[in-house]
Design an enzyme around this catalytic site. Structure first.
Site, short mmCIF file in Angstrom:
data_model
loop_
_atom_site.label_atom_id
_atom_site.label_comp_id
_atom_site.label_asym_id
_atom_site.label_seq_id
_atom_site.Cartn_x
_atom_site.Cartn_y
_atom_site.Cartn_z
CG HIS A 1 13.57 1.01 11.06
ND1 HIS A 1 13.28 1.06 9.71
CD2 HIS A 1 12.60 0.22 11.60
CE1 HIS A 1 12.20 0.35 9.45
NE2 HIS A 1 11.77 -0.19 10.59
CG HIS B 1 8.37 -0.42 14.30
ND1 HIS B 1 7.38 0.09 13.47
CD2 HIS B 1 9.36 -0.84 13.49
CE1 HIS B 1 7.77 -0.04 12.21
NE2 HIS B 1 8.97 -0.60 12.19
CG ASP C 1 3.85 -1.42 17.64
OD1 ASP C 1 5.00 -1.27 17.17
OD2 ASP C 1 2.84 -1.57 16.91
N GLY D 1 3.64 -2.14 7.86
CA GLY D 1 2.66 -3.22 7.72
C GLY D 1 3.11 -4.25 6.70
CG HIS E 1 8.75 -0.54 6.87
ND1 HIS E 1 8.37 0.56 7.61
CD2 HIS E 1 9.30 -1.41 7.76
CE1 HIS E 1 8.69 0.36 8.88
NE2 HIS E 1 9.25 -0.82 9.00
CD GLU F 1 10.60 -5.92 6.83
OE1 GLU F 1 9.71 -5.09 6.61
OE2 GLU F 1 10.85 -6.34 7.98
CG ASP G 1 12.22 -3.52 12.42
OD1 ASP G 1 11.55 -2.48 12.38
OD2 ASP G 1 12.00 -4.51 11.71
ZN LIG Z 1 10.22 -1.56 10.73
#
Ligand SMILES: [Zn+2]
Length: 329
Positions: free
Chosen positions: A12, A14, A16, A170, A197, A200, A277
């Site tokens: 997991h 990302h 960006d 998102g 996701h 969370e 993450d």
């Molecule tokens: Zn994430």
């Protein structure tokens, strides 16, 4: 304890949220992109969340800057190679990089071109000894159906050739899973593996709906702990939670590390994997995440189990899984 030997797989992560300031500055100079600073240290202050970050929504604001340099083939390649190089140097052997191709089309690239570029880049990095695959994210939002459907068709096209799964990312609390019913149905129909996701920013009910929509892994899933039926279902289906401790602390999913309900999850048979993450936004590495768990009193046996779960629930080929399993024997 040699916890470092277990920090070899990140499921997991990302793209960006994990760019280095150095790579952002390099692309920005080449493409005449305005940045708040061209000094790495100062730029990092704009990329990383402060300790007093208030919520997931505030956390997500940190992503507009890195996305500026992910709009051309050159930018995508440079930043991704830099990321994979850092991961390799940090001891990682396999990573599933997730990204939303629809966020990289501002300068005219199509979603397909974005994905093709990233697949090529991952192949280049493979030669240096780090394996990687892509998870394509759809985005939560009000009018994203058309863009999300396009992402699905591209995922299908490249499935098994660099793309291994899909995700929905998102603002979870603002745009619940049910708004993406059509997307999930299509993904299931096309047989694309799915991680979502959930649990969370939103509660256990979002994990329940993610399971209903066929997620085989859950991004975070921390709030599952609030509902025994959800926990039972996770355990029964053998679904792995992609837990990201530092990120959970930053987004206020938990208020302190001790609140991570990992021991309860383990006791109830829920599989846990440990991930980063967003390495840059959360200023973390996979080794640091494992180190946090050591400090929380998790045993070497626990860490081995986390690493085993990461490998077994990864979307890697059997051949790569066997290779990874050998490494933590
Ligand atoms: Zn994430």
């Amino acid at each position: 304890m040699n916890y470092k030997k277990y920090a070899i797989v990140d499921l997991h992560l990302h793209l960006d949220g994990s760019l280095s300031a150095k790579s952002i500055i390099e692309v920005a100079k080449k493409e005449n992109i305005k940045l708040p600073s061209f000094n790495e240290e100062e730029l990092n202050r704009h990329l990383m969340v402060p300790d007093n970050c208030g919520s997931l929504n505030e956390y997500l604001e940190r992503f507009s800057l890195p996305n500026l340099v992910l709009q051309t083939k050159e930018g995508l390649e440079l930043c991704t190679l830099d990321l994979l190089e850092r991961l390799k140097n940090d001891g990682l052997k396999y990573v599933e990089i997730r990204m939303a191709p629809q966020l990289s089309t501002a300068k005219g690239l199509t979603q397909e071109e974005v994905v093709e570029t990233l697949i090529k880049t991952c192949k280049i990095a493979e030669k240096s000894g780090i394996f990687s695959n892509l998870i394509l994210c759809m985005m939560r939002g009000k009018d994203n159906l058309k863009l999300n459907l396009e992402t699905i068709s591209i995922a299908k096209k490249f499935l098994g050739n660099g793309v291994v799964a899909m995700d929905l990312a998102g603002a979870e609390a603002l745009f619940p899973n049910e708004m993406f019913d059509e997307e999930f149905k299509l993904i299931n129909k096309l047989g694309i593996p799915l991680t979502i996701h959930a649990g969370e920013a939103a509660g256990a009910s979002s994990v329940k709906s993610a399971l209903k929509y066929g997620a085989v892994r859950i991004g975070h899933g921390i709030h599952s702990i609030e509902d025994d039926n959800v926990i039972k279902e996770l355990a029964k289906r053998g679904v792995t939670l992609e837990v990201c401790p530092k990120s959970n602390l930053d987004t206020k999913t938990i208020s302190k590390y001790e609140d991570l309900p990992l021991k309860e999850f383990i006791k109830k048979g829920v599989k846990i994997s440990i991930n980063t993450d967003d390495m840059t936004v959360s200023n973390t590495t996979l080794k640091q995440e494992y180190e946090t768990l050591v400090k929380l009193g998790f045993s070497e046996e626990n860490l081995r189990e986390f690493a085993l779960n990461s490998i077994k629930s990864s979307f890697a080929s059997d051949k790569i899984k066997r290779y990874l399993l050998e490494l933590i024997k």
